[in-house]
Motif scaffolding. Structure first.
Motif, PDB file in Angstrom:
ATOM      1  N   LEU A  27     -14.098   4.209   6.183  1.00  0.00           N
ATOM      2  CA  LEU A  27     -12.837   4.219   6.930  1.00  0.00           C
ATOM      3  C   LEU A  27     -12.907   5.154   8.126  1.00  0.00           C
ATOM      4  O   LEU A  27     -12.470   4.822   9.223  1.00  0.00           O
ATOM      5  CB  LEU A  27     -11.692   4.631   6.008  1.00  0.00           C
ATOM      6  CG  LEU A  27     -11.238   3.600   4.976  1.00  0.00           C
ATOM      7  CD1 LEU A  27     -10.391   4.263   3.902  1.00  0.00           C
ATOM      8  CD2 LEU A  27     -10.450   2.480   5.646  1.00  0.00           C
ATOM      9  N   ARG A  28     -13.457   6.343   7.903  1.00  0.00           N
ATOM     10  CA  ARG A  28     -13.553   7.314   8.996  1.00  0.00           C
ATOM     11  C   ARG A  28     -14.480   6.836  10.101  1.00  0.00           C
ATOM     12  O   ARG A  28     -14.274   7.154  11.277  1.00  0.00           O
ATOM     13  CB  ARG A  28     -14.071   8.647   8.452  1.00  0.00           C
ATOM     14  CG  ARG A  28     -13.009   9.495   7.793  1.00  0.00           C
ATOM     15  CD  ARG A  28     -13.650  10.752   7.286  1.00  0.00           C
ATOM     16  NE  ARG A  28     -12.670  11.739   6.901  1.00  0.00           N
ATOM     17  CZ  ARG A  28     -12.972  12.832   6.218  1.00  0.00           C
ATOM     18  NH1 ARG A  28     -14.211  13.048   5.848  1.00  0.00           N
ATOM     19  NH2 ARG A  28     -12.028  13.707   5.902  1.00  0.00           N
ATOM     20  N   GLY A  29     -15.516   6.093   9.728  1.00  0.00           N
ATOM     21  CA  GLY A  29     -16.483   5.639  10.719  1.00  0.00           C
ATOM     22  C   GLY A  29     -16.033   4.442  11.517  1.00  0.00           C
ATOM     23  O   GLY A  29     -16.711   4.024  12.462  1.00  0.00           O
ATOM     24  N   SER A  30     -14.888   3.882  11.169  1.00  0.00           N
ATOM     25  CA  SER A  30     -14.409   2.688  11.867  1.00  0.00           C
ATOM     26  C   SER A  30     -13.387   3.058  12.939  1.00  0.00           C
ATOM     27  O   SER A  30     -12.455   3.823  12.678  1.00  0.00           O
ATOM     28  CB  SER A  30     -13.763   1.723  10.866  1.00  0.00           C
ATOM     29  OG  SER A  30     -13.132   0.653  11.538  1.00  0.00           O
ATOM     30  N   PRO A  31     -13.510   2.508  14.141  1.00  0.00           N
ATOM     31  CA  PRO A  31     -12.521   2.782  15.189  1.00  0.00           C
ATOM     32  C   PRO A  31     -11.231   1.999  15.009  1.00  0.00           C
ATOM     33  O   PRO A  31     -10.243   2.260  15.691  1.00  0.00           O
ATOM     34  CB  PRO A  31     -13.247   2.346  16.468  1.00  0.00           C
ATOM     35  CG  PRO A  31     -14.165   1.259  16.006  1.00  0.00           C
ATOM     36  CD  PRO A  31     -14.622   1.664  14.624  1.00  0.00           C
ATOM     37  N   GLY A  32     -11.228   1.024  14.095  1.00  0.00           N
ATOM     38  CA  GLY A  32     -10.044   0.199  13.903  1.00  0.00           C
ATOM     39  C   GLY A  32      -9.730  -0.014  12.440  1.00  0.00           C
ATOM     40  O   GLY A  32     -10.262   0.663  11.557  1.00  0.00           O
ATOM     41  N   GLU A  33      -8.855  -0.948  12.172  1.00  0.00           N
ATOM     42  CA  GLU A  33      -8.448  -1.248  10.809  1.00  0.00           C
ATOM     43  C   GLU A  33      -9.525  -2.053  10.078  1.00  0.00           C
ATOM     44  O   GLU A  33     -10.269  -2.810  10.693  1.00  0.00           O
ATOM     45  CB  GLU A  33      -7.133  -2.025  10.834  1.00  0.00           C
ATOM     46  CG  GLU A  33      -5.979  -1.221  11.417  1.00  0.00           C
ATOM     47  CD  GLU A  33      -4.769  -2.096  11.700  1.00  0.00           C
ATOM     48  OE1 GLU A  33      -3.650  -1.657  11.394  1.00  0.00           O
ATOM     49  OE2 GLU A  33      -4.956  -3.209  12.245  1.00  0.00           O
ATOM     50  N   LEU A  34      -9.560  -1.872   8.758  1.00  0.00           N
ATOM     51  CA  LEU A  34     -10.537  -2.579   7.932  1.00  0.00           C
ATOM     52  C   LEU A  34      -9.837  -3.261   6.766  1.00  0.00           C
ATOM     53  O   LEU A  34      -8.827  -2.769   6.263  1.00  0.00           O
ATOM     54  CB  LEU A  34     -11.590  -1.605   7.386  1.00  0.00           C
ATOM     55  CG  LEU A  34     -12.535  -0.952   8.388  1.00  0.00           C
ATOM     56  CD1 LEU A  34     -13.405   0.076   7.681  1.00  0.00           C
ATOM     57  CD2 LEU A  34     -13.411  -1.995   9.072  1.00  0.00           C
ATOM     58  N   THR A  35     -10.407  -4.362   6.328  1.00  0.00           N
ATOM     59  CA  THR A  35      -9.935  -5.031   5.123  1.00  0.00           C
ATOM     60  C   THR A  35     -10.759  -4.572   3.928  1.00  0.00           C
ATOM     61  O   THR A  35     -11.821  -3.943   4.085  1.00  0.00           O
ATOM     62  CB  THR A  35     -10.067  -6.556   5.258  1.00  0.00           C
ATOM     63  OG1 THR A  35     -11.465  -6.878   5.368  1.00  0.00           O
ATOM     64  CG2 THR A  35      -9.318  -7.064   6.486  1.00  0.00           C
ATOM     65  N   ALA A  36     -10.293  -4.904   2.731  1.00  0.00           N
ATOM     66  CA  ALA A  36     -11.056  -4.593   1.528  1.00  0.00           C
ATOM     67  C   ALA A  36     -12.396  -5.310   1.542  1.00  0.00           C
ATOM     68  O   ALA A  36     -13.412  -4.775   1.072  1.00  0.00           O
ATOM     69  CB  ALA A  36     -10.250  -4.985   0.277  1.00  0.00           C
ATOM     70  N   VAL A  37     -12.423  -6.529   2.098  1.00  0.00           N
ATOM     71  CA  VAL A  37     -13.672  -7.285   2.199  1.00  0.00           C
ATOM     72  C   VAL A  37     -14.670  -6.541   3.084  1.00  0.00           C
ATOM     73  O   VAL A  37     -15.861  -6.425   2.747  1.00  0.00           O
ATOM     74  CB  VAL A  37     -13.409  -8.698   2.752  1.00  0.00           C
ATOM     75  CG1 VAL A  37     -14.735  -9.424   3.022  1.00  0.00           C
ATOM     76  CG2 VAL A  37     -12.551  -9.500   1.788  1.00  0.00           C
ATOM     77  N   ALA A  38     -14.206  -6.029   4.222  1.00  0.00           N
ATOM     78  CA  ALA A  38     -15.087  -5.298   5.135  1.00  0.00           C
ATOM     79  C   ALA A  38     -15.618  -4.023   4.485  1.00  0.00           C
ATOM     80  O   ALA A  38     -16.795  -3.671   4.643  1.00  0.00           O
ATOM     81  CB  ALA A  38     -14.345  -4.966   6.426  1.00  0.00           C
ATOM     82  N   ILE A  39     -14.758  -3.319   3.751  1.00  0.00           N
ATOM     83  CA  ILE A  39     -15.185  -2.109   3.044  1.00  0.00           C
ATOM     84  C   ILE A  39     -16.229  -2.460   1.990  1.00  0.00           C
ATOM     85  O   ILE A  39     -17.254  -1.775   1.840  1.00  0.00           O
ATOM     86  CB  ILE A  39     -13.977  -1.418   2.391  1.00  0.00           C
ATOM     87  CG1 ILE A  39     -13.059  -0.808   3.446  1.00  0.00           C
ATOM     88  CG2 ILE A  39     -14.424  -0.350   1.395  1.00  0.00           C
ATOM     89  CD1 ILE A  39     -13.616   0.394   4.144  1.00  0.00           C
ATOM     90  N   ALA A  40     -15.997  -3.534   1.251  1.00  0.00           N
ATOM     91  CA  ALA A  40     -16.946  -3.949   0.214  1.00  0.00           C
ATOM     92  C   ALA A  40     -18.303  -4.285   0.830  1.00  0.00           C
ATOM     93  O   ALA A  40     -19.355  -3.882   0.313  1.00  0.00           O
ATOM     94  CB  ALA A  40     -16.393  -5.158  -0.542  1.00  0.00           C
TER      95      ALA A  40
END
Length: 232
Positions: free
Chosen positions: A168-181
Motif C-alpha cells: 500500500l505504501r509503495g503505491s502512488p494510487g488506490e489498490l484493490t484486494a486483487v492487486a495486493i494479492a
C-alpha cells in the motif's frame, strides 16, 4: 513531509531519535536542539509541525518550553514527549499542555514508529476534513491510540500485515484486494481480510468505484497518501 524538530539534552540520544524519525516514511527532521532556548529559537525559525520534546533540559524544563509554545503568537506545533520523567505531576502537566503522546526512555524504534504512524494518519485526516460529523471526530481521536503490532487479532499475522502495508505504501494510487494479492503472493481472500482490518484501524481508507453492472469495486489507499482535496 511532516517537519520534525528533535529536542534532547543528550547529543547521542538526540542523534538516535533523529535516525528513528528519518526511518519512518513521511517524516523529515528539520532541526536538532539540546537546550530549551535552542529549541524555542528553532521552533520559531524552521516552523516544524512536530516536536519530539525531552522534559529534562539543562536550562529549563521541557514543560516550561511547552507552555511558552502555547502562548499567543508562538508557532503552532504538536508535541510528543520523549523523557525519563514518570511522575504523575509531570504527566498531568504534559496532558494539560496538549502533548499527544508520552514515551518513557529508553524505547525502541518500533515504539516510536507506531506513535509517528498514528500521528501521520491524524495529521493527514485533519487536513482533509470538511464539516466533520461525530463519526469523523471519533475517527480522528481514535487515530491517536497506539495500534501495537504484538496485539494483533486472531487471523492477522505481523509478517503478512507488513507485506500488505508495504504494498500500500509503495503505491502512488488506490489498490484493490486483487492487486495486493498479486503483488504480495497471498490469496485474494487473505488480502481482503487484511485490508478490512487496516481499514477498521484507520490506517487505510476505503472508497468504492461503481461500474455499469455488478457489485462496486473496493479500493484501498494508505491514509497519508489520500489527496488533500478529497472530501470524505
Amino acid at each position: 513531509m511532516i517537519r520534525t524538530l528533535v529536542v534532547d539534552d543528550d547529543v547521542m540520544t538526540a542523534s538516535i531519535h533523529r535516525s528513528y524519525v528519518e526511518r519512518v516514511p513521511g517524516f523529515e527532521v528539520v532541526g536538532e536542539a539540546h537546550t530549551g532556548r535552542e529549541a524555542l529559537a528553532l521552533a520559531r525559525s524552521v516552523r516544524p509541525s512536530l516536536l519530539l520534546l525531552d522534559i529534562y533540559l539543562p536550562d529549563m524544563s521541557g514543560l516550561d518550553l511547552l507552555r511558552t509554545l502555547r502562548d499567543p503568537g508562538e508557532p503552532h506545533v504538536d508535541v510528543i514527549a520523549v523523557t525519563a520523567a514518570k511522575d504523575v505531576e509531570t504527566l498531568r502537566s504534559a496532558i494539560h499542555g496538549g502533548v499527544i503522546h508520552y514515551l518513557v526512555k529508553p524505547f525502541f524504534f518500533d515504539t516510536l514508529r507506531e506513535r509517528l504512524e498514528g500521528y501521520a494518519a491524524l495529521h493527514g485526516r485533519l487536513e482533509r476534513l470538511r464539516d466533520p460529523d461525530q463519526h469523523d471526530i471519533d475517527h480522528v481521536f481514535s487515530l491517536l491510540r497506539s495500534r501495537r503490532r504484538h496485539a494483533l487479532p486472531k487471523g492477522i499475522s505481523a509478517p503478512t500485515l507488513e507485506l500488505v502495508i508495504d504494498a500500500l505504501r509503495g503505491s502512488p494510487g488506490e489498490l484493490t484486494a486483487v492487486a495486493i494479492a498479486d503483488s504480495t503472493g497471498i490469496s485474494r481472500g487473505t488480502a481482503r481480510r487484511y485490508l478490512e482490518y487496516l481499514a477498521l484501524t484507520g490506517a487505510v481508507e476505503l472508497s468504492l468505484r461503481y461500474g455499469t453492472t455488478g457489485r462496486p469495486e473496493h479500493l484501498y489507499r494508505w491514509a497519508d497518501r489520500v489527496p488533500a482535496t478529497t472530501d470524505q
